[in-house]
Motif scaffolding. Structure first.
Motif, PDB file in Angstrom:
ATOM      1  N   PRO A  13     -25.832  22.305  31.776  1.00  0.00           N
ATOM      2  CA  PRO A  13     -26.640  23.503  32.063  1.00  0.00           C
ATOM      3  C   PRO A  13     -25.857  24.774  31.754  1.00  0.00           C
ATOM      4  O   PRO A  13     -24.668  24.866  32.062  1.00  0.00           O
ATOM      5  CB  PRO A  13     -26.937  23.372  33.550  1.00  0.00           C
ATOM      6  N   GLY A  14     -26.542  25.723  31.139  1.00  0.00           N
ATOM      7  CA  GLY A  14     -25.892  26.960  30.720  1.00  0.00           C
ATOM      8  C   GLY A  14     -25.308  26.902  29.324  1.00  0.00           C
ATOM      9  O   GLY A  14     -24.901  27.932  28.779  1.00  0.00           O
ATOM     10  N   SER A  62     -41.594  29.862  28.805  1.00  0.00           N
ATOM     11  CA  SER A  62     -40.505  29.100  29.403  1.00  0.00           C
ATOM     12  C   SER A  62     -39.180  29.237  28.653  1.00  0.00           C
ATOM     13  O   SER A  62     -38.118  28.967  29.226  1.00  0.00           O
ATOM     14  CB  SER A  62     -40.888  27.616  29.499  1.00  0.00           C
ATOM     15  N   ARG A  66     -34.207  33.090  25.821  1.00  0.00           N
ATOM     16  CA  ARG A  66     -33.110  32.110  25.758  1.00  0.00           C
ATOM     17  C   ARG A  66     -33.039  31.413  24.402  1.00  0.00           C
ATOM     18  O   ARG A  66     -31.951  31.028  23.976  1.00  0.00           O
ATOM     19  CB  ARG A  66     -33.293  31.051  26.849  1.00  0.00           C
ATOM     20  N   ASN A  84     -28.310  29.215  27.163  1.00  0.00           N
ATOM     21  CA  ASN A  84     -28.573  29.136  28.595  1.00  0.00           C
ATOM     22  C   ASN A  84     -29.530  27.980  28.904  1.00  0.00           C
ATOM     23  O   ASN A  84     -30.537  28.159  29.602  1.00  0.00           O
ATOM     24  CB  ASN A  84     -29.143  30.458  29.110  1.00  0.00           C
ATOM     25  N   LYS A  86     -31.349  24.749  30.367  1.00  0.00           N
ATOM     26  CA  LYS A  86     -31.648  24.298  31.725  1.00  0.00           C
ATOM     27  C   LYS A  86     -32.048  22.820  31.697  1.00  0.00           C
ATOM     28  O   LYS A  86     -32.530  22.336  30.670  1.00  0.00           O
ATOM     29  CB  LYS A  86     -32.789  25.126  32.303  1.00  0.00           C
ATOM     30  N   PRO A  87     -31.886  22.130  32.804  1.00  0.00           N
ATOM     31  CA  PRO A  87     -32.300  20.714  32.828  1.00  0.00           C
ATOM     32  C   PRO A  87     -33.757  20.514  32.402  1.00  0.00           C
ATOM     33  O   PRO A  87     -34.083  19.499  31.767  1.00  0.00           O
ATOM     34  CB  PRO A  87     -32.076  20.314  34.289  1.00  0.00           C
ATOM     35  N   GLU A  88     -34.608  21.460  32.703  1.00  0.00           N
ATOM     36  CA  GLU A  88     -36.019  21.327  32.334  1.00  0.00           C
ATOM     37  C   GLU A  88     -36.271  21.494  30.842  1.00  0.00           C
ATOM     38  O   GLU A  88     -37.393  21.312  30.374  1.00  0.00           O
ATOM     39  CB  GLU A  88     -36.889  22.317  33.130  1.00  0.00           C
ATOM     40  N   ASP A  89     -35.233  21.858  30.086  1.00  0.00           N
ATOM     41  CA  ASP A  89     -35.357  21.894  28.624  1.00  0.00           C
ATOM     42  C   ASP A  89     -35.150  20.511  27.999  1.00  0.00           C
ATOM     43  O   ASP A  89     -35.313  20.352  26.785  1.00  0.00           O
ATOM     44  CB  ASP A  89     -34.329  22.864  28.021  1.00  0.00           C
ATOM     45  N   VAL A 123     -30.135  18.053  28.832  1.00  0.00           N
ATOM     46  CA  VAL A 123     -29.364  19.052  29.561  1.00  0.00           C
ATOM     47  C   VAL A 123     -29.069  18.478  30.946  1.00  0.00           C
ATOM     48  O   VAL A 123     -29.971  18.309  31.762  1.00  0.00           O
ATOM     49  CB  VAL A 123     -30.116  20.383  29.675  1.00  0.00           C
ATOM     50  N   SER A 124     -27.803  18.188  31.175  1.00  0.00           N
ATOM     51  CA  SER A 124     -27.432  17.533  32.422  1.00  0.00           C
ATOM     52  C   SER A 124     -25.960  17.775  32.714  1.00  0.00           C
ATOM     53  O   SER A 124     -25.137  17.839  31.798  1.00  0.00           O
ATOM     54  CB  SER A 124     -27.696  16.026  32.323  1.00  0.00           C
TER      55      SER A 124
END
Length: 125
Positions: A13-14, A62, A66, A84, A86-89, A123-124
């Motif tokens: 993440p990030g 969403s 980014r 940037n 995110k896990p939801e990506d 993403v984890s």
């Protein structure tokens, strides 16, 4: 028509990734292109759009701020810079060429007739 997608992988993440989609078999510079993604158990969704002349770019809410979509018509290649993250990506990301009703912005999957094979982005931590 062929697309070769690359650049996916595992990132914290990030972090950042840059996806590429190399096209062949059609006149890439004349086509509207978009990125879509599909997470496990979910429908494929629109991510970003760029018209042939790079005069109109649209992002989903969403990813706005980014992700950056771009294209190099000389190299027949579409890009997606993802920052940037995110896990939801997390999803499989697909590039696609619009083949129907392309004069204005469209995120309708049915308007995109040429699709890449997809590249996995995870993403984890």
């Amino acid at each position: 028509v062929q697309f070769v997608e690359s650049g996916g992988g595992l990132v914290q993440p990030g972090g950042s990734l840059r996806l590429s989609c190399a096209a062949s078999g059609f006149t890439f510079r004349n086509y509207v292109m978009s990125w879509f993604r599909q997470a496990p158990g979910k429908e494929r969704e629109f991510v970003a759009y760029i018209d042939a002349l790079v005069s109109n770019i649209v992002y989903s809410d969403s990813v706005k701020g980014r992700f950056t979509i771009s294209r190099d018509n000389g190299k027949n290649t579409l890009y997606l810079q993802m920052d940037n993250l995110k896990p939801e990506d997390t999803a499989v990301y697909f590039c696609a060429a619009c083949t129907k009703e392309c004069m204005d912005f469209t995120s309708e999957l049915s308007n995109y007739g040429y699709w890449g094979q997809g590249t996995q982005v995870t993403v984890s931590a």
